[in-house]
Scaffold this active site. Sequence first.
Site, PDB file in Angstrom:
ATOM      1  N   ARG A 215       6.368   9.640  72.809  1.00  0.00           N
ATOM      2  CA  ARG A 215       7.365  10.095  71.839  1.00  0.00           C
ATOM      3  C   ARG A 215       7.167   9.408  70.493  1.00  0.00           C
ATOM      4  O   ARG A 215       7.591   9.916  69.469  1.00  0.00           O
ATOM      5  CB  ARG A 215       8.778   9.741  72.329  1.00  0.00           C
TER       6      ARG A 215
ATOM      7  N   ARG B 196       0.228   5.646  63.656  1.00  0.00           N
ATOM      8  CA  ARG B 196      -0.365   6.166  62.426  1.00  0.00           C
ATOM      9  C   ARG B 196      -1.237   5.132  61.752  1.00  0.00           C
ATOM     10  O   ARG B 196      -0.854   3.972  61.660  1.00  0.00           O
ATOM     11  CB  ARG B 196       0.719   6.536  61.414  1.00  0.00           C
TER      12      ARG B 196
ATOM     13  N   ARG C  93      19.716   6.247  83.357  1.00  0.00           N
ATOM     14  CA  ARG C  93      20.058   4.985  82.722  1.00  0.00           C
ATOM     15  C   ARG C  93      21.345   5.210  81.958  1.00  0.00           C
ATOM     16  O   ARG C  93      21.564   6.267  81.357  1.00  0.00           O
ATOM     17  CB  ARG C  93      18.963   4.545  81.744  1.00  0.00           C
TER      18      ARG C  93
ATOM     19  N   ARG D 267      19.004  -2.945  71.046  1.00  0.00           N
ATOM     20  CA  ARG D 267      18.991  -2.807  69.593  1.00  0.00           C
ATOM     21  C   ARG D 267      20.380  -2.992  69.016  1.00  0.00           C
ATOM     22  O   ARG D 267      21.377  -2.926  69.734  1.00  0.00           O
ATOM     23  CB  ARG D 267      18.416  -1.443  69.172  1.00  0.00           C
TER      24      ARG D 267
ATOM     25  N   GLU E 267      23.481  -2.525  71.801  1.00  0.00           N
ATOM     26  CA  GLU E 267      23.248  -1.549  72.856  1.00  0.00           C
ATOM     27  C   GLU E 267      22.669  -2.228  74.099  1.00  0.00           C
ATOM     28  O   GLU E 267      21.599  -2.808  74.046  1.00  0.00           O
ATOM     29  CB  GLU E 267      22.264  -0.509  72.298  1.00  0.00           C
TER      30      GLU E 267
ATOM     31  N   TYR F  97      14.935  14.768  79.391  1.00  0.00           N
ATOM     32  CA  TYR F  97      15.085  13.868  78.236  1.00  0.00           C
ATOM     33  C   TYR F  97      14.933  14.703  76.959  1.00  0.00           C
ATOM     34  O   TYR F  97      13.938  14.639  76.271  1.00  0.00           O
ATOM     35  CB  TYR F  97      14.011  12.783  78.349  1.00  0.00           C
TER      36      TYR F  97
ATOM     37  N   ASP G 127      15.658  16.045  73.158  1.00  0.00           N
ATOM     38  CA  ASP G 127      16.139  15.664  71.835  1.00  0.00           C
ATOM     39  C   ASP G 127      17.132  16.729  71.377  1.00  0.00           C
ATOM     40  O   ASP G 127      17.198  17.817  71.951  1.00  0.00           O
ATOM     41  CB  ASP G 127      14.970  15.600  70.843  1.00  0.00           C
TER      42      ASP G 127
END
Length: 368
Positions: free
Chosen positions: A172, A176, A249, A280, A300, A348, A350
């Site tokens: 995901r 770069r 989860r 995070r 979190e 999962y 988006d």
Amino acid sequence: MKQYDYLVVGAGLYGAVFAQQAKQSGKSVLVIDKRPHIGGNVYTKPVEDINVHVYGAHIFHTNDKEVWEYVNRFAEFNRFTNSPVANYRGELYSLPFNMYTFNQMWGVVTPEEAEAKIQAQKQEAGITEPKNLEEQAISLVGKDIYEKLIKGYTEKQWGRPCSELPAFIIKRLPVRFTFDNNYFNARYQGIPVGGYTKLVENLLDGIEVRLSVDYLDEKAEWDALADKVVYTGAIDRYFEYRLGVLEYRSVRFETEVLDTPNFQGNAAVNYTDAETPYTRIIEHKWFEFGTQPKTVVSREYSSEWKVGDEPYYPVNNEKNNALYAQYKALAENEPNVIFGGRLGEYKYYDMDTVIAASLALCKKEGVR
Ligand code: UDP
């Protein structure tokens, strides 16, 4: 003759998009949700005039022009671009993995040097065909980045060793060899101005919604109201877990208001070591370039889901996918019920793909 053409169970994005399209094509729709609010996990609520992402940070991004044009009918999107910062034991790194990260990690300056470094680490690990997340990660970015920025974070988030997780999860994230901190490879990106709740409110405009009602508690009564049901709850719960429980989860947020205008200078800072108990910290105001005098932050914490908790992430490993396939077979024989969304399809998803899936259902149902 039943009272409604459709009963939509769940007022998240999948359900709200379907309801909007069905209503627009002249169908009668009732939307219900067991929570006291609409929006599912994209729900936002204002605290200190800051839109708080109550069920975790959501950043809208897509390459799908049709989806982008569709959502823009219901909300204006700002120019927010996600660029999380990783904090590994006090060292800061840019995300996703790009030339800034490679420079911070190794001091390399050119793409060629960075590629050589990764190639050497990959060769040392002897991976040819990655079979799991650990091997996939090392072959994409090398051992150093895997150990500092991926291993701890992923194992906290998923509660399983990286060697037992599917490789697709890490794919995901872009890698770069340019100086580009944009977390997503997406043509379109932003946050709905005024929050996601407003977007979902606009989708549901003029549609009857009943909240704090649990469909499965009085299934027969609800079914009696509509010709068809679009069910976006957990598929295993629908079948009373008769084949076993699908693993998820869950996430717990510790949210606090701080009397400072700027806590961490970024919307998301990931704590990628294994010791910090949270994954995070989200500072919500930065999703909308906030100028409020105070700030709201959420830590979190990831945990294993058990019956009764809020499910967040389906654990799409082989075992669970096989169990899901069995539930799906049951679902296909369920008359007049359509299963959709992250929980209904155990996927999962988006936000953009869930909207695309819902629009595809609309086409199939002839309401688009
Ligand atoms: N990930 C990581 N380190 C990070 C951020 C993400 O290793 O600092 C990995 C982790 O395995 C995670 C996956 O990338 O499960 C996908 O992250 P993403 O941010 O897409 O997850 P989401 O925002 O859906 O929670």
